[in-house]
Design an enzyme around this catalytic site. Structure first.
Site, PDB file in Angstrom:
ATOM      1  CB  CYS A 103     111.994  43.277  41.779  1.00  0.00           C
ATOM      2  SG  CYS A 103     111.131  44.677  42.639  1.00  0.00           S
ATOM      3  CB  THR A 104     110.938  41.886  46.400  1.00  0.00           C
ATOM      4  OG1 THR A 104     109.868  41.955  45.631  1.00  0.00           O
ATOM      5  CG2 THR A 104     111.253  43.365  46.811  1.00  0.00           C
TER       6      THR A 104
END
Length: 230
Positions: A103-104
């Site tokens: 993800c981030t």
């Protein structure tokens, strides 16, 4: 006797817990592997889901990682201004066989200077902003550009972890772990990405605009700080 595989995961406030715990569940099934959750101290760290996770080690005491893993979440963007955390990532990456994120978490890798010229992925709503760190954004579930392996948003962490297991231990082990955790996704709706037929395209547009407005200044500032550090 072979030394245990050292997996070091960065744990930080407001981490998206599934980014961390999905891969951790997979890694926990590996033979002769040790999984460490590292943060500044050993006090419980709040996640974005209303509960906390207790670190098993600190940034100063963590072993050298064979596999460095950075999950994502809103807290990942706080790391962009955290020189201690970014130095930890960069220092660990220098000695790691694989440098990874879900993800981030890829934005923390970027802010640490690890994605320049690398293909990488992230959550779909933030993916385009990886360009600020010189990365090549790729909209795929798992993206590998040696020694960097990145996973897309949240639930893709399990796909990411199984990909890593196959690389380290072979496909048979990855299949056995997948069977053990009964990872056999059959979602009740076909709306799991912007490209799926049941995804609300207005929601996609609204979320992209909101995330870009909120996070792009932080990303731009982190990219500028990285350039200054170089």
């Amino acid at each position: 006797m072979t030394a245990p595989l050292q997996i070091v995961a960065l744990l930080f406030p407001n981490v998206t817990q599934l980014d961390l715990t999905g891969p951790a569940q997979v890694f926990a099934r590996l033979p002769e592997a040790e999984v460490h959750f590292a943060w500044r101290d050993r006090e419980p760290v709040p996640t974005d889901s209303g509960f906390s996770i207790v670190p098993t080690t600190t940034l100063t005491e963590a072993p050298q990682a064979d596999l460095l893993f950075v999950p994502g979440g809103s807290g990942a963007f706080d790391l962009l201004e955290d020189d201690v955390a970014l130095d930890f990532i960069a220092d660990q990456a220098a000695g790691a066989r694989f440098v990874t994120s879900v993800c981030t978490g890829s934005f923390a890798l970027g802010a640490a200077g690890l994605l320049a010229g690398k293909r990488a992925t992230s959550h779909w709503a933030s993916l385009h902003m990886l360009e600020a760190f010189g990365a090549v954004p790729v909209s795929e579930r798992v993206v590998r550009d040696d020694p960097v392996i990145t996973g897309a948003g949240v639930s893709s962490g399990i796909d990411f972890a199984l990909t890593v297991v196959a690389e380290l231990y072979g496909e048979r082990m990855a299949r056995d772990v997948q069977l053990f955790i009964e990872y056999d996704p059959a979602p009740p709706f076909d709306a799991g990405s912007p490209l799926r037929p049941e995804a609300d395209q207005q929601e996609v547009k609204d979320r992209l605009a909101s995330v870009t407005e909120h996070r792009s200044p932080m990303v731009a500032a982190a990219a500028e700080r990285l350039a200054d550090r170089r």
